[in-house]
Design an enzyme around this catalytic site. Structure first.
Site, short mmCIF file in Angstrom:
data_model
loop_
_atom_site.label_atom_id
_atom_site.label_comp_id
_atom_site.label_asym_id
_atom_site.label_seq_id
_atom_site.Cartn_x
_atom_site.Cartn_y
_atom_site.Cartn_z
N LYS A 1 8.28 -11.88 14.14
CA LYS A 1 9.34 -12.18 13.12
C LYS A 1 9.64 -13.77 13.34
O LYS A 1 9.81 -14.24 14.58
CB LYS A 1 10.57 -11.65 13.96
CG LYS A 1 11.81 -11.70 12.90
CD LYS A 1 12.84 -10.69 13.37
CE LYS A 1 14.22 -10.89 12.33
NZ LYS A 1 15.09 -9.84 12.77
N ASP B 1 23.16 -3.61 11.40
CA ASP B 1 22.75 -3.32 10.12
C ASP B 1 22.06 -1.91 10.02
O ASP B 1 20.70 -1.85 10.03
CB ASP B 1 21.79 -4.36 9.94
CG ASP B 1 20.86 -4.29 8.45
OD1 ASP B 1 20.23 -5.14 8.18
OD2 ASP B 1 21.88 -3.72 7.58
N LEU C 1 8.41 -11.49 8.26
CA LEU C 1 7.94 -10.53 9.27
C LEU C 1 6.57 -10.51 8.95
O LEU C 1 5.96 -10.16 7.82
CB LEU C 1 8.63 -9.40 8.98
CG LEU C 1 8.44 -8.08 10.05
CD1 LEU C 1 8.86 -8.36 11.36
CD2 LEU C 1 9.04 -6.84 9.62
N GLN D 1 9.64 -10.58 3.43
CA GLN D 1 10.23 -11.91 3.27
C GLN D 1 11.70 -11.47 3.18
O GLN D 1 12.10 -11.20 2.07
CB GLN D 1 9.67 -12.49 2.36
CG GLN D 1 10.28 -14.21 2.27
CD GLN D 1 9.29 -14.88 1.34
OE1 GLN D 1 8.65 -14.16 0.58
NE2 GLN D 1 9.69 -16.14 1.32
N GLY D 2 12.60 -11.69 4.17
CA GLY D 2 13.69 -11.52 3.93
C GLY D 2 14.70 -12.70 3.92
O GLY D 2 13.85 -13.96 3.65
N ALA D 3 15.95 -12.67 3.52
CA ALA D 3 16.57 -14.16 3.37
C ALA D 3 16.46 -15.20 4.72
O ALA D 3 16.64 -16.30 4.51
CB ALA D 3 18.02 -13.83 3.21
N GLU D 4 16.47 -14.32 5.93
CA GLU D 4 16.56 -15.20 7.15
C GLU D 4 15.17 -15.35 7.58
O GLU D 4 14.95 -16.31 8.41
CB GLU D 4 17.47 -14.47 8.08
CG GLU D 4 18.89 -14.57 7.74
CD GLU D 4 19.55 -15.84 7.81
OE1 GLU D 4 20.18 -16.62 6.83
OE2 GLU D 4 19.36 -16.21 8.72
N ALA D 5 14.40 -14.34 7.74
CA ALA D 5 13.29 -14.52 8.31
C ALA D 5 12.00 -13.63 7.56
O ALA D 5 12.07 -12.81 6.97
CB ALA D 5 13.48 -13.71 9.62
#
Lengths: 375, 195, 322
Positions: free
Chosen positions: C105, C214, C90, C84-88
């Site tokens: 994603k 990145d 997975l 769980q990223g800041a944006e998306a």
């Protein structure tokens, strides 16, 4: 009980503040079992009760449609600094002997205004034979924000007319995680205000915020988030175009919202600009939070007064299980007390700026400062 | 004996696909005419099997068509014609039929029926096809599709580089389905269509 | 006496118009949602849950259609949240068939953004990532394939890449060396080989006009090659297996962009350099091998290397004025 005077004048606000830090030998013991249980275990040794003895400010407001020029701003500061200082001393009811040091904003900021204040500081220092402390303006905002809100180790969003940075503390430095690559968000807002002749009193950003409350139509602006950084010059160029278009709109040459058929107004432009730039700021703040695993956000700087920004940040933070800290206009907007506070923290660790070194500088990065009052 | 395979796409369990592969097709014109006439008994995707690269290629088109159908954004007449359309890298419906659909000269045919209601079962489809398709039946499989694929023509339609050198950069995954360069590029192109 | 800050303040009163109404310093408090990364017990409104193989409850409703439905009986595929990223978000799931694993994603809506802006951004980012990946695929850069994309709903299905990240491979090297002490003689040759592979892969990427945005060792995968596969490495009968066998495959193009600017390429390399420095300090001294291979990988690469020196000099970016 150390007392410091702080002089701030990096932009158009001249601030004089007087602060008192209780000395460490004062027996306000957190370990005293007479106090309640949670105080003994949850109180943080890093936040002694500081006392604000005076916090005065006077702003140089330029007419609508103009910005403030360095020369005029410096003149304003020179005109007001003596008066404000005297008034501050009177309010604080202290004696000269009680003052431990004179703190001033070394930078970053506008050259001439910074210079005017530096001269005042040096003068006081020599007149009263007190040490000088040169303070980084951004660090001032951060330390004041921490002290006022009690936020322990937040990610800091510092947003003002001259700065836009996302900062996190690590190993005695305030490290910059993300920043504006060209102009600060406040600068973008201020310049937009000029094109629409929005009043600068009390501040352009404040007036944009009020107008935005009546805005409904979201127009399209370029959204420039690049990794952890943001860029505002493209947005500014576009929104200025839209503003110019608005000034040429008449009843025979209307500009209508395609969805509602209503006229596009100043409020719609303000609304559009705020929603876009604030979303960008919240986004990079969120990225930093995710990166360092932080739960708290602290917003400082003049733009931090904006309630919509605080609201948006609050929504983001709550979805992550975190919280937002913000201060009110006494501390968001540039002030002298934050300079006094940060200066006194440094002085407590033995820091001093020799007269020969009491320069000022337009560029002074936040991470250049050794934050040795934290571990 | 008609060979018919039933496949269910992950995430779209309510609409299994019935696939039937044929070779030596003799009545292509007739079948094509049924489609042109809009004969409701012939709601199938009739694909020129030589324009199909692999099982994944077919399934990706089916997924796209079914998903667009569920989301209410069909561009063509029905979910079956949408399968044909989904194969195309561009938005020209007529062209997609010309390239991927059945023509009078088609010899290798893949017939796909989407189970849009309980009326259609593997058995009913198999029966109907065996009655109306004059051809030899082949068991649908990835291997069967690949065997019959006209690589050069497929590459040309998707602009996937005739020399083969450029697109075959990625090595196989070593386990499970291996998506080589051309296949991966084609699936991606199909996914982006209409964007 | 309470430990809370005692603040006595006096406001400015020298001919200054009162500003915003007197606030007091406050916390803009927020409800703390008990967000746990493993999603074991998230209080949500929906009832659509599914038990996965390890009997963890997962709220599939947070995915858009068609991924909200549970798998049909008989199918073993289950959708699992990986990160769980800041944006998306997975997820691991299957796509097209139970034998085709995929990385799903999903960019969920962000409630703090204006809904129109949010939709616009999500759509643009999903498409940007998909387009970059497909472009790379067309040009022969080793990236996973795009299997499907729902840009209105905010998802992209990407081929699952088997193998390990370069990050894990480097971490695992120590163990591997201990176990294979007798047979392995290469000194640091295996690492150097890895660095060269990385340099070439990034060079190839830049050459086709793409910036990753990145580059870290978590976004570089070592995909095992099947012997004889097109484009794979020549398997040598005599060379021993090392932890760095396989083809370098680049993943996670969420911040990627199409650009041929030297500055952008140099920053891409700089991010990777810093990643090595912070995550793998013990092999950092071999990073010049990455740059060496990069410099030889395409015409114009050497100019980028010179630009990299400027980027290093600048540290982050230019200082802000005021």
């Amino acid at each position: 009980m150390p007392i410091a005077i702080g002089l701030e004048g990096s932009a158009n606000k001249l601030g004089v503040g007087i602060i008192l830090h209780p000395s460490s030998s004062t027996p306000s013991s957190p370990h005293d079992s007479a106090h309640s249980e949670d105080e003994a275990f949850t109180s943080k040794p890093t936040s002694p009760p500081v006392q604000i003895l005076a916090n005065l400010r006077h702003t140089f407001v330029s007419p609508p449609g103009t910005g403030f020029l360095p020369k005029d701003t410096a003149a304003h500061h020179r005109r007001w600094v003596v008066r404000l200082t005297k008034q501050a001393l009177k309010q604080a009811r202290i004696q000269l002997e009680d003052v431990d040091c004179i703190c001033y904003t070394k930078g970053p900021g506008m050259g001439a205004p910074l210079g005017a204040v530096a001269i005042a500081a040096r003068t006081l220092s020599q007149l009263w034979d007190k040490p000088l402390i040169g303070v980084n303006h951004c660090v001032g905002h951060i330390e004041m924000g921490r002290a006022i809100t009690g936020a322990e180790n937040p990610v800091v969003l510092y947003v003002s007319g001259g700065n836009t940075q996302v900062i996190a503390y690590s190993a005695q430095r305030y490290r910059i995680f993300g920043e504006a690559l060209d102009i600060a968000v406040g600068n973008c807002l201020d310049r937009f205000a000029r094109v629409l002749n929005i009043s600068n009193d009390p501040a352009p950003g404040y007036n944009i915020e009020q107008l935005a409350k009546d805005g409904k139509c979201l127009l399209e602006l370029p959204y420039a988030v690049k990794g952890m950084d943001v860029s505002f010059s493209g947005i500014l160029a576009r929104v200025e175009e839209l503003a110019r278009r608005l000034t040429t709109t008449t009843s025979t040459n209307p500009w209508l919202d395609p969805d509602t058929g209503l006229d596009i107004t100043k409020s719609d432009l303000c609304f559009t600009l705020q929603e876009t730039v604030f979303a960008m700021l919240v986004e990079i703040t969120e990225r930093a939070m995710a990166h360092v695993g932080a739960q708290q956000v602290l917003i400082v700087g003049g733009v931090g007064c904006n309630e919509r920004l605080q609201q948006m940040m609050g929504i983001m933070a709550s979805e992550r299980g975190g919280s937002v800290y913000a201060t009110d206009e006494r501390f968001c907007i540039d002030n002298g007390i934050m300079i006094a506070h940060a200066g006194l923290l440094a002085h407590g660790k033995g820091f001093e700026t020799k007269l020969e070194e009491s320069t000022f500088t337009q560029r002074f990065r936040t991470d250049e400062v050794l934050v040795n009052w934290r571990d | 004996m008609e060979e018919l395979v039933t496949l269910t796409l992950p995430h779209l369990p309510l609409h299994p696909l019935f696939l039937s592969l044929f070779t030596n097709l003799e009545n292509a014109s007739f079948l094509r005419q049924q489609l042109l006439d809009g004969n409701q008994e012939f709601e199938y995707a009739f694909l020129d099997a030589r324009m199909l690269l692999s099982e994944n290629h077919v399934l990706a088109a089916c997924f796209r068509a079914l998903n667009d159908w569920q989301r209410g954004r069909l561009r063509s007449r029905n979910v079956h014609s949408e399968i044909v359309f989904s194969l195309s890298p561009n938005n020209n419906i007529a062209e997609s039929f010309r390239r991927f659909g059945i023509s009078d000269t088609t010899t290798d045919l893949l017939a796909i029926k989407v189970s849009t209601s309980s009326e259609f079962t593997a058995e009913s489809v198999r029966t109907h096809l065996s009655q109306h398709v004059q051809a030899d039946s082949v068991l649908f499989s990835d291997e069967a599709i690949r065997r019959g694929a006209d690589l050069a023509r497929i590459r040309k339609v998707y602009k996937a580089g005739g020399d083969g050198g450029k697109v075959n950069g990625a090595a196989g995954t070593g386990g499970g389905a291996a998506l080589d360069g051309v296949e991966g590029f084609i699936l991606g192109t199909m996914a982006l269509k209409g964007s | 006496m309470p430990r809370a800050l005692s603040i006595t303040t006096h406001n400015a009163s020298l001919g200054e118009a009162p500003l915003t109404p007197e606030w007091h310093s406050r916390t803009v408090a927020s409800e703390t949602a008990a967000h746990k990364m493993s999603f074991t017990a998230v209080p949500t409104a929906s009832n659509s849950y599914q038990l996965n193989d390890s009997n963890e409850v997962q709220p599939l409703h947070s995915l858009p259609p068609p991924f909200t439905t549970t798998s049909s009986p008989g199918q073993t595929s289950s959708t699992k949240l990986i990160r769980q990223g800041a944006e998306a978000l997975l997820y691991y799931t299957h796509f097209l068939s139970p034998s085709l694993p995929c990385a799903l994603k999903y960019r969920p809506p962000k409630s703090y953004r204006h809904p129109i802006l949010d939709k616009r951004l999500t759509r643009a980012r999903i498409l940007a990532e998909a387009r970059v990946l497909v472009r790379c695929k067309r040009e022969g850069v080793s990236v996973p394939a795009v299997l499907g994309a729902g840009w209105e709903e905010g998802w992209i299905a990407i081929e699952w890449v088997n193998g390990s990240t370069v990050r894990d491979a480097i971490f695992g090297r120590k163990t591997w060396r201990q176990e294979n002490q007798a047979s392995y003689e290469g000194g640091e040759k295996d690492l150097v080989g890895l660095m060269h592979k990385i340099g070439c892969a990034v060079g190839k990427l830049h050459q086709v006009g793409v910036i990753h945005g990145d580059l870290t060792t978590s976004n570089l995968m070592l995909r095992p090659t099947v012997s004889g596969a097109e484009g794979g490495e020549e398997p040598s009968a005599t060379s021993a297996a090392t932890p760095f066998d396989g083809t370098i495959t680049l993943i996670d193009f969420g911040l990627a962009a199409q650009s041929s600017q030297e500055e952008d390429r140099a920053v891409d390399l700089y991010v990777l350099e810093r990643a090595f420095g912070s995550t793998h300090p013990e092999v950092e001294h071999l990073f010049p091998e990455v740059l060496k291979a990069y410099g030889e990988s395409y015409k114009g690469a050497k100019v980028v290397l010179r630009k990299l020196e400027d980027v290093r000099m600048r540290g982050r970016k230019k200082s802000m004025i005021g």
